[in-house]
Design a protein around this motif. Structure first.
Motif, PDB file in Angstrom:
ATOM      1  N   ARG A 224       0.835  -1.204   0.000  1.00 35.15           N
ATOM      2  CA  ARG A 224       0.000   0.000   0.000  1.00 35.15           C
ATOM      3  C   ARG A 224       0.869   1.253   0.000  1.00 35.15           C
ATOM      4  N   ARG A 225       1.905   1.217   0.791  1.00 32.57           N
ATOM      5  CA  ARG A 225       2.799   2.375   0.863  1.00 32.57           C
ATOM      6  C   ARG A 225       3.515   2.603  -0.468  1.00 32.57           C
ATOM      7  N   LEU A 226       4.031   1.538  -1.053  1.00 31.90           N
ATOM      8  CA  LEU A 226       4.766   1.659  -2.305  1.00 31.90           C
ATOM      9  C   LEU A 226       3.856   2.113  -3.441  1.00 31.90           C
ATOM     10  N   ALA A 227       2.621   1.638  -3.436  1.00 29.50           N
ATOM     11  CA  ALA A 227       1.703   1.963  -4.523  1.00 29.50           C
ATOM     12  C   ALA A 227       1.150   3.378  -4.427  1.00 29.50           C
ATOM     13  N   THR A 228       1.027   3.896  -3.213  1.00 26.61           N
ATOM     14  CA  THR A 228       0.380   5.200  -3.037  1.00 26.61           C
ATOM     15  C   THR A 228       1.362   6.346  -2.819  1.00 26.61           C
ATOM     16  N   ASP A 229       2.654   6.033  -2.689  1.00 28.72           N
ATOM     17  CA  ASP A 229       3.644   7.073  -2.407  1.00 28.72           C
ATOM     18  C   ASP A 229       4.680   7.124  -3.529  1.00 28.72           C
ATOM     19  N   PRO A 230       4.577   8.088  -4.446  1.00 33.33           N
ATOM     20  CA  PRO A 230       5.551   8.187  -5.540  1.00 33.33           C
ATOM     21  C   PRO A 230       6.986   8.353  -5.045  1.00 33.33           C
ATOM     22  N   ALA A 231       7.159   9.065  -3.922  1.00 35.11           N
ATOM     23  CA  ALA A 231       8.505   9.254  -3.386  1.00 35.11           C
ATOM     24  C   ALA A 231       9.117   7.926  -2.941  1.00 35.11           C
ATOM     25  N   ALA A 232       8.302   7.057  -2.349  1.00 33.90           N
ATOM     26  CA  ALA A 232       8.795   5.744  -1.930  1.00 33.90           C
ATOM     27  C   ALA A 232       9.209   4.916  -3.147  1.00 33.90           C
ATOM     28  N   ARG A 233       8.436   5.017  -4.212  1.00 26.84           N
ATOM     29  CA  ARG A 233       8.792   4.285  -5.434  1.00 26.84           C
ATOM     30  C   ARG A 233      10.094   4.825  -6.031  1.00 26.84           C
ATOM     31  N   ALA A 234      10.257   6.137  -5.976  1.00 26.88           N
ATOM     32  CA  ALA A 234      11.479   6.740  -6.514  1.00 26.88           C
ATOM     33  C   ALA A 234      12.697   6.314  -5.704  1.00 26.88           C
ATOM     34  N   ARG A 235      12.567   6.273  -4.368  1.00 27.44           N
ATOM     35  CA  ARG A 235      13.689   5.852  -3.523  1.00 27.44           C
ATOM     36  C   ARG A 235      14.040   4.379  -3.785  1.00 27.44           C
ATOM     37  N   ARG A 236      13.031   3.559  -3.959  1.00 28.40           N
ATOM     38  CA  ARG A 236      13.289   2.141  -4.239  1.00 28.40           C
ATOM     39  C   ARG A 236      14.007   1.977  -5.570  1.00 28.40           C
ATOM     40  N   ALA A 237      13.549   2.706  -6.582  1.00 28.46           N
ATOM     41  CA  ALA A 237      14.191   2.613  -7.898  1.00 28.46           C
ATOM     42  C   ALA A 237      15.651   3.047  -7.831  1.00 28.46           C
ATOM     43  N   ALA A 238      15.911   4.100  -7.069  1.00 29.44           N
ATOM     44  CA  ALA A 238      17.289   4.590  -6.939  1.00 29.44           C
ATOM     45  C   ALA A 238      18.161   3.573  -6.222  1.00 29.44           C
ATOM     46  N   VAL A 239      17.619   2.932  -5.182  1.00 29.24           N
ATOM     47  CA  VAL A 239      18.387   1.936  -4.432  1.00 29.24           C
ATOM     48  C   VAL A 239      18.706   0.726  -5.316  1.00 29.24           C
ATOM     49  N   LEU A 240      17.752   0.303  -6.134  1.00 29.30           N
ATOM     50  CA  LEU A 240      17.983  -0.856  -6.993  1.00 29.30           C
ATOM     51  C   LEU A 240      19.073  -0.603  -8.025  1.00 29.30           C
ATOM     52  N   LYS A 241      19.303   0.650  -8.365  1.00 25.71           N
ATOM     53  CA  LYS A 241      20.321   0.981  -9.356  1.00 25.71           C
ATOM     54  C   LYS A 241      21.719   1.164  -8.754  1.00 25.71           C
ATOM     55  N   LEU A 242      21.782   1.189  -7.416  1.00 27.17           N
ATOM     56  CA  LEU A 242      23.079   1.438  -6.768  1.00 27.17           C
ATOM     57  C   LEU A 242      24.173   0.433  -7.161  1.00 27.17           C
ATOM     58  N   PRO A 243      23.878  -0.869  -7.194  1.00 25.27           N
ATOM     59  CA  PRO A 243      24.961  -1.819  -7.521  1.00 25.27           C
ATOM     60  C   PRO A 243      25.611  -1.562  -8.880  1.00 25.27           C
ATOM     61  N   LEU A 244      24.857  -1.008  -9.806  1.00 24.69           N
ATOM     62  CA  LEU A 244      25.399  -0.756 -11.136  1.00 24.69           C
ATOM     63  C   LEU A 244      26.406   0.389 -11.134  1.00 24.69           C
ATOM     64  N   ARG A 245      26.402   1.189 -10.055  1.00 22.45           N
ATOM     65  CA  ARG A 245      27.275   2.349  -9.999  1.00 22.45           C
ATOM     66  C   ARG A 245      28.518   2.102  -9.148  1.00 22.45           C
ATOM     67  N   VAL A 246      28.613   0.952  -8.508  1.00 25.38           N
ATOM     68  CA  VAL A 246      29.734   0.675  -7.608  1.00 25.38           C
ATOM     69  C   VAL A 246      30.880   0.062  -8.413  1.00 25.38           C
ATOM     70  N   GLU A 247      31.950   0.803  -8.540  1.00 28.67           N
ATOM     71  CA  GLU A 247      33.118   0.331  -9.294  1.00 28.67           C
ATOM     72  C   GLU A 247      34.388   0.335  -8.458  1.00 28.67           C
TER      73      GLU A 247
END
Length: 301
Positions: A224-247
């Motif tokens: 419910r929180r993820l579906a109704t809160d765009p900011a929460a979705r944005a934070r999750r998307a950013a976190v999922l992309k973190l491993p691709l940036r670690v060099e």
């Protein structure tokens, strides 16, 4: 809409609780008319709700409490208790009913001093409602002394007292307590059931609802929180992309800091929402609901 509508993917449990609430209503009605109780009843004085995180065991217990306190006139016409709108249902669901006491762990344990008044109250008759209900949301956190206090109350309850205990599993509860409870086990809701709830109850777009349900693996509150809160979705998307940036080490440290910041922002938002909700509930309990002024002498509460 009834109190059972929030029990996502728990049709079997809803049916069992609905049948018990009907029999409980018949017991109270018979007692009020000084008539003999029904021969058979699915109602009992102690219940144990178990299930994995997100399954909704606390919600199920509170919905059952609301159905037990339901005072809808439709009951007299053969309707099922738990309308969701009457004073008994409404005050139970928002946590202000005088005859529904909720116990939740503040720290690692529920101490006996936190249970004394509640156990004492369990032996009294309902003040306004149909039942005296004790809802223990974290029964697995009862320590030895507080568990023994509950055991004594469950062994010899008052005629109109009901104990509702919630825990992750039966093994988390003292054997002597669970042996005196009727056990209901909730399961993790399916992704489809969670997505359907988000569309129907929250007005979420089907694609967003399905994605949130899959991402949270059936955890209703998180979905419910993820579906109704765009900011929460944005934070999750950013976190999922973190491993691709670690060099390198520097990138790892930066990613770790971003994880901490994201978690802190989530915690801050949850705390603010909880504080607002509890403040509104307290104001309502003090008689200052819907923007009204607090009674004299209560502003400091």
């Amino acid at each position: 809409m009834t109190v059972w509508d929030d029990l996502v993917g728990q049709q079997r449990v809803s049916e069992q609780l609905d049948a018990a609430a009907r029999d409980a209503d018949a017991l109270v009605t018979a007692a009020a008319a000084d008539a003999p109780p029904p021969d058979a009843s699915k109602m009992t004085h102690a219940w144990l709700f178990t299930g994995p995180p997100g399954a909704g065991r606390n919600q199920a217990a509170r919905a059952f409490a609301a159905a037990l306190q339901c005072v809808s006139p439709d009951r007299a016409l053969g309707g099922s208790p738990g309308c969701g709108f009457c004073d008994g249902c409404h005050t139970t669901l928002i946590g202000t009913h005088a005859d529904v006491s909720t116990v939740a762990a503040v720290g690692a344990e529920i101490l006996v001093k936190d249970m004394r008044d509640t156990v004492r109250k369990s032996f009294t008759a309902p003040a306004n409602g149909r039942w005296q209900i004790i809802l223990v949301e974290d029964a697995e956190r009862l320590n030895e002394k507080s568990a023994n206090a509950v055991l004594k109350a469950v062994e010899e309850p008052a005629p109109r007292t009901v104990w509702l205990l919630c825990a992750p599993s039966v093994e988390d509860v003292l054997p002597t307590i669970r042996s005196r409870c009727r056990h209901l086990n909730l399961t993790t809701p399916s992704v489809d059931a969670v997505a359907d709830m988000l569309v129907r109850r929250e007005g979420v777009e089907p694609e967003v609802a399905a994605a949130a349900a899959r991402a949270t693996q059936g955890h209703v509150d998180r979905a419910r929180r993820l579906a109704t809160d765009p900011a929460a979705r944005a934070r999750r998307a950013a976190v999922l992309k973190l491993p691709l940036r670690v060099e390198d080490i520097g990138g790892a440290l930066k990613a770790a800091q971003e994880l901490v910041d994201a978690a802190a922002e989530d915690a801050k938002q949850l705390a603010e929402e909880t504080d607002t909700k509890e403040t509104d509930e307290l104001k309502a309990a003090l008689g200052a609901a819907q923007g009204g002024r607090l009674p004299r002498g209560t502003a400091g509460v």
